[in-house]
Enzyme design. Sequence first.
Site, PDB file in Angstrom:
ATOM      1  N   HIS A  58      -2.559   0.998   6.826  1.00 29.12           N
ATOM      2  CA  HIS A  58      -2.948   0.963   5.411  1.00 29.12           C
ATOM      3  C   HIS A  58      -3.171   2.377   4.906  1.00 29.12           C
ATOM      4  O   HIS A  58      -3.514   3.276   5.663  1.00 29.12           O
ATOM      5  CB  HIS A  58      -4.217   0.120   5.219  1.00 29.12           C
ATOM      6  CG  HIS A  58      -4.485  -0.216   3.791  1.00 29.12           C
ATOM      7  ND1 HIS A  58      -3.728  -1.132   3.089  1.00 29.12           N
ATOM      8  CD2 HIS A  58      -5.407   0.249   2.907  1.00 29.12           C
ATOM      9  CE1 HIS A  58      -4.185  -1.227   1.844  1.00 29.12           C
ATOM     10  NE2 HIS A  58      -5.195  -0.390   1.717  1.00 29.12           N
TER      11      HIS A  58
ATOM     12  N   HIS B  76      -5.915   1.726  -4.302  1.00 33.28           N
ATOM     13  CA  HIS B  76      -4.981   1.221  -3.295  1.00 33.28           C
ATOM     14  C   HIS B  76      -4.551  -0.204  -3.628  1.00 33.28           C
ATOM     15  O   HIS B  76      -5.170  -0.883  -4.447  1.00 33.28           O
ATOM     16  CB  HIS B  76      -5.608   1.282  -1.895  1.00 33.28           C
ATOM     17  CG  HIS B  76      -6.711   0.290  -1.673  1.00 33.28           C
ATOM     18  ND1 HIS B  76      -6.907  -0.370  -0.487  1.00 33.28           N
ATOM     19  CD2 HIS B  76      -7.711  -0.152  -2.492  1.00 33.28           C
ATOM     20  CE1 HIS B  76      -7.968  -1.159  -0.564  1.00 33.28           C
ATOM     21  NE2 HIS B  76      -8.472  -1.047  -1.770  1.00 33.28           N
TER      22      HIS B  76
ATOM     23  N   CYS C 261       0.816  -1.222   0.000  1.00 29.10           N
ATOM     24  CA  CYS C 261       0.000   0.000   0.000  1.00 29.10           C
ATOM     25  C   CYS C 261       0.846   1.266   0.000  1.00 29.10           C
ATOM     26  O   CYS C 261       0.638   2.177  -0.817  1.00 29.10           O
ATOM     27  CB  CYS C 261      -0.966  -0.011   1.176  1.00 29.10           C
ATOM     28  SG  CYS C 261      -0.184  -0.010   2.812  1.00 29.10           S
TER      29      CYS C 261
END
Length: 419
Positions: free
Chosen positions: A382, A394, A334
């Site tokens: 994240h 993402h 990420c």
Amino acid sequence: MPTLASHRKPRNRSGVRANSPAVGVTTAALASVTLLSTQNAHAAPTEPTPSVEEVQKKVDDLYRQAGSETQQYNKAKEATQEQKRTVDRALDDAAERMDKLNEARRKLGGYAATQYREGAITPTAALLFADSPEEFLEQKQTTDRLTDRQQGAVAEYQSQQADATKQRAEATKSLESLSDSQASLRTSKESVQKKLSAARALLSKLTAEEKARLAALERKKEDEARRKAEAKAKEDARARAEAERLREKQEQEQERAKQQDGEQAESPSTGTDNETGSDSGSSTGTGTGTGTGTGSGASDSAQTTKAAKVLAFARAQIGKPYVWGATGPSSYDCSGLTQAAWKEAGVELPRTTWDQAKTGTRVATEDLRPGDLVFFYDDISHVGIYIGDGMMIHAPKPGANVREESIYYMPIYGSVRPA
């Protein structure tokens, strides 16, 4: 005649031989049944099979933990690389100091060899053997200069020796720090792999029907997140429409005010003083409005240009696999994706989500713009790139590819605008 005794063994009337194992087998069988019954009675109860919902919760939590451990791995990897560069510099410096030390040692050795070959002569002897007082003075000056150079060589050697010792100590310390960083890197890697293995083990135990139910739960979660994103998109659209309406209204009011000022300027009752005042007011208003508008517009334009580059890069990565610790170009985690995307716009971001969250300006969720970074979970494990209308791009998790998704799919921690 006497009767002879029979040599035959007496017949067993029961029909079973004396050495028959039947009784032993029956006894063993009864003992086995008794033993098994006893074991079953005392056996520990088996754990109940978790429901699909429980498996989903556990797997999601393991993926989240793996995401956090991935950031720890990224941090350790970055520290290891930096420490390796420090070690390389320290070793280069130590080698350079050693070369200088060897040069000082050679120079000092040359002086020692010369003195050994020529021997030491006292000033009295030198005067006696000199052809004249002038020759003696010249020899003494030369000897004095040579002695000064020798002393300088000794001082240089001592200085280089001290510097070399210091550089060796620093290089040794850097190597020890590098070993610590590498150990931390290995530990983080093992922790990530352990979490992912546990998640895969849970999923592998599901039946086909349970996997179908799990997929249905995932779709339901995605649909709920998408509905929230659509609601935000409508809210944003209403806000834009309201802002546009207010802007148009303000422009209309300004236009009417200009018309009124013009009518007053043309009116016969308006004096010279009023005309001067009107001109002054118009000039001041125009100057202020132009200056403010130009500065804000330039800033917004630069941010919009960078955001466009970020989004173009991110969209080009859609479909590439998530791989923990990866920074591209064939796969990403990420924070690796967000770092690479903003680098395309000329902005250098840190490697981990924790450090990226400290970069730029904090932004409320309702004020998000395309290109902003949205962070998730309390441990900030994240991050995604906001693209507008409640959606983001993402790199989700192991087994998934880079994709568009609602920002409401996970609990939002906060957002930043890098530039």
